[in-house]
Design an enzyme around this catalytic site. Structure first.
Site, PDB file in Angstrom:
ATOM      1  N   SER A  21       0.924  -1.595   0.065  1.00 47.73           N
ATOM      2  CA  SER A  21      -0.115   0.094   0.050  1.00 47.73           C
ATOM      3  C   SER A  21       1.256   1.098   0.101  1.00 47.73           C
ATOM      4  CB  SER A  21      -0.939  -0.371   1.615  1.00 47.73           C
ATOM      5  OG  SER A  21      -0.230   0.109   2.588  1.00 47.73           O
ATOM      6  N   ASN A  22       1.634   1.092   0.790  1.00 52.86           N
ATOM      7  CA  ASN A  22       2.875   2.120   0.605  1.00 52.86           C
ATOM      8  C   ASN A  22       3.790   2.879  -0.965  1.00 52.86           C
ATOM      9  OD1 ASN A  22       3.037   3.771   2.801  1.00 52.86           O
ATOM     10  ND2 ASN A  22       3.554   1.692   3.978  1.00 52.86           N
ATOM     11  N   MET A  98      10.376  -7.249   4.252  1.00 52.19           N
ATOM     12  CA  MET A  98      11.196  -7.590   5.535  1.00 52.19           C
ATOM     13  C   MET A  98      11.682  -8.203   5.698  1.00 52.19           C
ATOM     14  SD  MET A  98       8.410  -5.947   6.865  1.00 52.19           S
ATOM     15  CE  MET A  98       8.046  -6.796   8.540  1.00 52.19           C
ATOM     16  N   LEU A 101      18.231  -6.292   5.274  1.00 58.70           N
ATOM     17  CA  LEU A 101      19.681  -5.884   4.775  1.00 58.70           C
ATOM     18  C   LEU A 101      20.937  -5.970   5.174  1.00 58.70           C
ATOM     19  CD1 LEU A 101      17.556  -3.589   1.817  1.00 58.70           C
ATOM     20  CD2 LEU A 101      18.571  -6.036   1.262  1.00 58.70           C
ATOM     21  N   ASN A 115      13.493   3.643   4.441  1.00 58.63           N
ATOM     22  CA  ASN A 115      12.429   3.421   4.539  1.00 58.63           C
ATOM     23  C   ASN A 115      11.766   3.645   5.332  1.00 58.63           C
ATOM     24  OD1 ASN A 115      11.682   0.076   5.269  1.00 58.63           O
ATOM     25  ND2 ASN A 115      12.097   0.518   7.844  1.00 58.63           N
ATOM     26  N   HIS A 117       8.920   3.413   8.275  1.00 58.32           N
ATOM     27  CA  HIS A 117       8.314   2.256   9.255  1.00 58.32           C
ATOM     28  C   HIS A 117       7.970   2.642  10.424  1.00 58.32           C
ATOM     29  CE1 HIS A 117       9.936  -0.257  12.890  1.00 58.32           C
ATOM     30  NE2 HIS A 117       9.352   0.291  14.069  1.00 58.32           N
ATOM     31  N   GLU A 182       1.568   7.179   7.288  1.00 58.92           N
ATOM     32  CA  GLU A 182       2.254   6.472   6.342  1.00 58.92           C
ATOM     33  C   GLU A 182       2.083   7.037   4.391  1.00 58.92           C
ATOM     34  OE1 GLU A 182       3.913   2.338   6.884  1.00 58.92           O
ATOM     35  OE2 GLU A 182       2.786   1.974   8.615  1.00 58.92           O
TER      36      GLU A 182
HETATM   37  C1  GAR Z   1       4.138  -0.538   6.179  1.00 58.00           C
HETATM   38  O1  GAR Z   1       3.033  -0.765   7.866  1.00 58.00           O
HETATM   39  C2  GAR Z   1       4.981  -0.528   6.870  1.00 58.00           C
HETATM   40  O2  GAR Z   1       5.528   0.748   7.444  1.00 58.00           O
HETATM   41  C3  GAR Z   1       5.827  -1.352   7.337  1.00 58.00           C
HETATM   42  O3  GAR Z   1       5.008  -3.192   7.043  1.00 58.00           O
HETATM   43  C4  GAR Z   1       3.890  -1.933   6.158  1.00 58.00           C
HETATM   44  C5  GAR Z   1       3.967  -2.390   4.836  1.00 58.00           C
HETATM   45  O4  GAR Z   1       2.660  -2.080   4.298  1.00 58.00           O
HETATM   46  N1  GAR Z   1       6.859  -1.896   7.537  1.00 58.00           N
HETATM   47  C6  GAR Z   1       7.929  -1.927   8.134  1.00 58.00           C
HETATM   48  O5  GAR Z   1       7.024  -2.733   9.243  1.00 58.00           O
HETATM   49  C7  GAR Z   1       8.812  -2.307   8.262  1.00 58.00           C
HETATM   50  N2  GAR Z   1      10.156  -2.580   9.785  1.00 58.00           N
HETATM   51  P1  GAR Z   1       2.660  -1.877   2.395  1.00 58.00           P
HETATM   52  O6  GAR Z   1       2.982  -3.440   1.876  1.00 58.00           O
HETATM   53  O7  GAR Z   1       0.644  -2.156   3.113  1.00 58.00           O
HETATM   54  O8  GAR Z   1       3.235  -0.632   2.314  1.00 58.00           O
END
Ligand code: GAR
Length: 202
Positions: A21-22, A98, A101, A115, A117, A182
């Site tokens: 979604s991001n 996820m 790296l 990134n 978070h 986000e």
């Molecule tokens: C998001 O909430 C992002 O901030 C988090 O995973 C989700 C991905 O959502 N990232 C982490 O936790 C990284 N440490 P998305 O696939 O819908 O963008």
């Protein structure tokens, strides 16, 4: 094939592992012709990442580099580094990627990889951020966009957005509220970085 470049935009690679979604928020932002970035590549370490379909629908080049096909992290990272060489990438955006790296990958991209978070770093590095904020009785949380350094979730902060925690929130309701922030923060952060990287308009 990578698209032809013009000097008024930087080229992004977005790394995903799931829903994306991001990534979709960045795709939306790039539809505005004044947005100073374009997406050259969406790369996933998981062949089943839902976001791949949305990227393909948007006509964006995708690469799948399945970490399970490699016997160690360095070999996986070498495959990603090699794939990136085909593209003219200015900035890597980790968007729900996820896979940790190592410095083997991060060092050559230092200062050119960010990134997002789901917490107000330095609070709640790592996983299960919303569960932990709720367990601590916090009344506010948010999200952070930061540069990637070898220490997880520890690089320089570029942008944060905050939102309240309600008394009856569950990890899921809170995740949804943070995700709204986000989707604003990530395009804003990319815009800020691009404006610094691009030569001033003459
Ligand atoms: C998001 O909430 C992002 O901030 C988090 O995973 C989700 C991905 O959502 N990232 C982490 O936790 C990284 N440490 P998305 O696939 O819908 O963008």
């Amino acid at each position: 094939m990578p698209t032809e470049t013009t000097p008024d935009k930087i080229n992004l690679a977005i790394f995903i592992s799931g829903r994306g979604s991001n990534m979709s928020a960045l795709i939306e932002a790039c539809k505005d012709s004044s947005f100073p970035a374009r997406i050259e590549l969406v790369l996933s370490n998981r062949p089943d990442a839902k976001g791949l379909e949305a990227a393909q629908k948007a006509g964006i080049q995708t690469e799948i580099i399945d970490h399970k096909a490699y016997d160690n992290r360095e070999h996986f990272e070498n495959a990603v580094l090699t794939a990136l060489k085909t593209y003219d990438i200015d900035l890597i955006c980790l968007a729900g990627f996820m896979r940790l790296l190592s410095s083997h990958f991060i060092t050559p991209w230092a200062g050119r990889m960010i990134n997002i978070h789901p917490s107000l770093l330095p609070d709640y590095k790592g996983l299960n951020t919303h569960e932990r904020a709720l367990a601590d009785g916090k009344t506010e949380t948010g999200c952070t966009v930061h540069y990637v350094v070898p220490d997880m979730d520890s690089g320089e902060i570029i942008m944060q957005r905050r939102c309240p925690i309600a008394k009856d929130d569950t990890p899921d309701t809170l995740a949804g509220r943070v995700l709204e922030q986000e989707h604003i923060a990530y395009p804003d952060a990319v815009r800020m970085i691009a404006q610094k990287l691009l030569p001033p308009a003459s």
